[in-house]
Design an enzyme around this catalytic site. Structure first.
Site, PDB file in Angstrom:
ATOM      1  N   LYS A   1       8.891  -0.216   4.859  1.00  0.00           N
ATOM      2  CA  LYS A   1       8.304   1.081   4.520  1.00  0.00           C
ATOM      3  C   LYS A   1       9.387   2.011   4.026  1.00  0.00           C
ATOM      4  CE  LYS A   1       5.151   4.403   6.209  1.00  0.00           C
ATOM      5  NZ  LYS A   1       3.945   4.497   6.979  1.00  0.00           N
TER       6      LYS A   1
ATOM      7  N   ASP B   1      -0.636  10.790  14.776  1.00  0.00           N
ATOM      8  CA  ASP B   1      -1.302  10.518  13.493  1.00  0.00           C
ATOM      9  C   ASP B   1      -2.215   9.296  13.618  1.00  0.00           C
ATOM     10  OD1 ASP B   1      -1.927  10.961  10.840  1.00  0.00           O
ATOM     11  OD2 ASP B   1      -0.165   9.912  10.064  1.00  0.00           O
TER      12      ASP B   1
ATOM     13  N   GLY C   1       0.842  -1.193   0.000  1.00  0.00           N
ATOM     14  CA  GLY C   1       0.000   0.000   0.000  1.00  0.00           C
ATOM     15  C   GLY C   1       0.871   1.234   0.000  1.00  0.00           C
ATOM     16  N   ARG C   2       0.241   2.371  -0.241  1.00  0.00           N
ATOM     17  CA  ARG C   2       1.007   3.616  -0.166  1.00  0.00           C
ATOM     18  C   ARG C   2       0.168   4.715   0.449  1.00  0.00           C
ATOM     19  NH1 ARG C   2       3.454   5.427  -5.420  1.00  0.00           N
ATOM     20  NH2 ARG C   2       4.203   3.319  -5.639  1.00  0.00           N
TER      21      ARG C   2
ATOM     22  N   GLY D   1       0.537   9.102   1.762  1.00  0.00           N
ATOM     23  CA  GLY D   1       1.024  10.343   1.175  1.00  0.00           C
ATOM     24  C   GLY D   1       2.539  10.455   1.183  1.00  0.00           C
ATOM     25  N   MET D   2       3.203   9.805   2.136  1.00  0.00           N
ATOM     26  CA  MET D   2       4.647  10.023   2.255  1.00  0.00           C
ATOM     27  C   MET D   2       5.465   8.750   2.229  1.00  0.00           C
ATOM     28  SD  MET D   2       4.487  11.827   5.972  1.00  0.00           S
ATOM     29  CE  MET D   2       4.905  10.419   6.958  1.00  0.00           C
TER      30      MET D   2
HETATM   31  N1  LIG Z   1       3.316  -3.675   9.110  1.00  0.00           N
HETATM   32  C1  LIG Z   1       2.428  -3.735   8.110  1.00  0.00           C
HETATM   33  N2  LIG Z   1       1.945  -4.934   7.704  1.00  0.00           N
HETATM   34  C2  LIG Z   1       1.038  -4.996   6.703  1.00  0.00           C
HETATM   35  N3  LIG Z   1       0.557  -3.927   6.042  1.00  0.00           N
HETATM   36  C3  LIG Z   1       1.006  -2.710   6.383  1.00  0.00           C
HETATM   37  C4  LIG Z   1       1.952  -2.542   7.434  1.00  0.00           C
HETATM   38  N4  LIG Z   1       2.206  -1.216   7.577  1.00  0.00           N
HETATM   39  C5  LIG Z   1       1.437  -0.594   6.659  1.00  0.00           C
HETATM   40  N5  LIG Z   1       0.711  -1.478   5.930  1.00  0.00           N
HETATM   41  C6  LIG Z   1      -0.231  -1.172   4.831  1.00  0.00           C
HETATM   42  O1  LIG Z   1       0.332  -0.227   3.972  1.00  0.00           O
HETATM   43  C7  LIG Z   1      -0.584   0.867   3.778  1.00  0.00           C
HETATM   44  C8  LIG Z   1       0.189   2.149   3.505  1.00  0.00           C
HETATM   45  O2  LIG Z   1       0.792   2.577   4.689  1.00  0.00           O
HETATM   46  P1  LIG Z   1       1.230   4.075   4.899  1.00  0.00           P
HETATM   47  O3  LIG Z   1       2.242   4.436   3.872  1.00  0.00           O
HETATM   48  O4  LIG Z   1       1.608   4.237   6.316  1.00  0.00           O
HETATM   49  O5  LIG Z   1      -0.059   4.918   4.551  1.00  0.00           O
HETATM   50  P2  LIG Z   1      -1.309   5.293   5.419  1.00  0.00           P
HETATM   51  O6  LIG Z   1      -0.958   5.079   6.856  1.00  0.00           O
HETATM   52  O7  LIG Z   1      -1.533   6.723   5.086  1.00  0.00           O
HETATM   53  O8  LIG Z   1      -2.419   4.382   4.951  1.00  0.00           O
HETATM   54  C9  LIG Z   1      -1.405   0.889   5.067  1.00  0.00           C
HETATM   55  O9  LIG Z   1      -2.633   1.508   4.919  1.00  0.00           O
HETATM   56  C10 LIG Z   1      -1.522  -0.583   5.391  1.00  0.00           C
HETATM   57  O10 LIG Z   1      -2.634  -1.157   4.748  1.00  0.00           O
HETATM   58 MG   LIG Z   2       0.507   4.618   7.958  1.00  0.00          MG
END
Ligand SMILES: Nc1ncnc2c1ncn2[C@@H]1O[C@H](COP(=O)(O)OP(=O)(O)O)[C@@H](O)[C@H]1O
Ligand SMILES: [Mg+2]
Length: 328
Positions: free
Chosen positions: A52, A146, A30-31, A33-34
């Site tokens: 990440k 957040d 997933g992604r 904003g940053m």
């Molecule tokens: N530890 C993790 N394990 C599985 N999926 C994750 C994990 N951390 C984040 N994600 C997935 O990645 C997506 C993108 O994360 P992130 O970049 O933090 O964006 P946001 O928090 O704005 O949704 C999240 O919404 C989540 O679904």
């Molecule tokens: Mg996040």
């Protein structure tokens, strides 16, 4: 220069199969904003992780870098069943990265978008776990800043008594408290303003009670299907957080107990001193509101219609099932 930002060129497929800081990228999860989050293989320990990669501009922001290092360390030091464990945080090729436990499940944003409001009991189960995570962080002197549905991951629980296991993630990774010190930089704002506390908007010092506010916004949305404030533009939304009263949740969901409104009015108070002192006390107060008895009859066709996100006046079905059904 092009090489510098290669890791973050916006073409995630280019990274699949590549090795970054000892991790082999398998697929994009997933992604936001940053950052972009990938499922990756830790080649040293032979385990799956969530990797990440933060946007390169954040690595160039000295305040963010300092806080990133400090808060990643602090978050890694908290060992809590409802906080995603951080394995490693570092920098490679000008990109800040965090390796953490890969959580097999869905984030709460996805669940709310797909299912609409959650049943009261499901909301309480998930919220109680996140409340305990937030309070633990606060006891370690860490403010999340957040809290939002996208930062709450919901995995399958252990048994039918615990159908969901919720995790809080992304400590200190927000740009909000850096950019919200005035209205001038709001234009560059990324992410959501639906859960931001008035004192954060005003640039005042924040403590755990700013998370009580953000968390209460999330719980409000779980129950009613919409955050406390909806406005046409960011500026109006920031204004609303600071000066407007949110609609009482029972207006949007009449099957909630009448006392629910007072609990949310307190948790969403404009002044931190007027809020519940912790996330758990907020959830305890919510739990003691009278829960209406479950429907006597099995779900009818009308009950089974998915809640319509566009019409918050229509109450969601009370019988709503847990997020994950028991395997047995
Ligand atoms: N530890 C993790 N394990 C599985 N999926 C994750 C994990 N951390 C984040 N994600 C997935 O990645 C997506 C993108 O994360 P992130 O970049 O933090 O964006 P946001 O928090 O704005 O949704 C999240 O919404 C989540 O679904
Ligand atoms: Mg996040």
């Amino acid at each position: 220069m092009a090489h510098d930002t290669g890791l973050f060129s916006g073409r995630p497929s280019e990274l699949i199969g590549r090795q970054i800081a000892g991790y082999r990228i398998e697929r994009e999860i997933g992604r936001g904003g940053m950052a972009v989050v990938y499922r990756a293989r830790d080649l040293r320990l032979e385990r799956t992780v969530a990797l990440k990669l933060l946007a390169p501009e954040l690595a160039r922001n000295d305040t963010f870098r300092l806080r990133f290092t400090h808060e990643s360390r602090a978050a890694a030091a908290i060992d809590h069943p409802h906080i995603v464990p951080v394995f490693e945080a570092g920098e490679t090729d000008g990109i800040l990265y965090i390796a953490m436990r890969y959580v097999e499940g869905r984030d709460l944003r996805h669940l709310l978008d797909r299912r609409g409001p959650l049943a009261f009991a499901v909301t309480l189960r998930i919220a109680a776990q996140i409340a305990s995570a937030l309070d633990a962080a606060h006891e370690h002197g860490l403010v999340h800043r957040d809290v939002k549905p996208g930062n709450i991951l919901v995995a399958r629980g252990t048994d039918s008594d615990h159908p969901e296991h919720a995790y809080l993630t992304d400590f200190g990774l927000t740009k909000k408290s850096l950019s919200l010190t005035g209205f001038t930089s709001v234009g560059q704002f990324v992410g959501t303003l639906d859960y931001v506390a008035p004192e954060q908007i005003a640039g005042r010092p924040v403590d755990g009670r700013c998370d009580v506010y953000g968390f209460a916004c999330v719980v409000y949305e779980c129950l009613t299907g919409r955050p406390p404030f909806r406005r046409d533009d960011d500026m109006a939304l920031l204004w609303a957080h600071q000066y407007d009263q949110p609609p009482p949740p029972t207006e949007l969901r009449p099957d909630l107990a009448p006392e629910t409104d007072a609990v949310f009015a307190k948790a969403l108070a404009k002044t931190p001193e007027d809020r519940h002192p912790s996330c758990r006390t907020f959830i305890t107060a919510l739990r003691t509101t009278t829960v209406p008895p479950p429907l006597e009859h099995p779900p009818t066709e009308v009950d089974l219609r998915p809640p319509t996100g566009d019409n918050p006046l229509k109450p969601p079905p009370r019988w709503a099932a847990p997020v994950f059904r028991d395997r047995s």
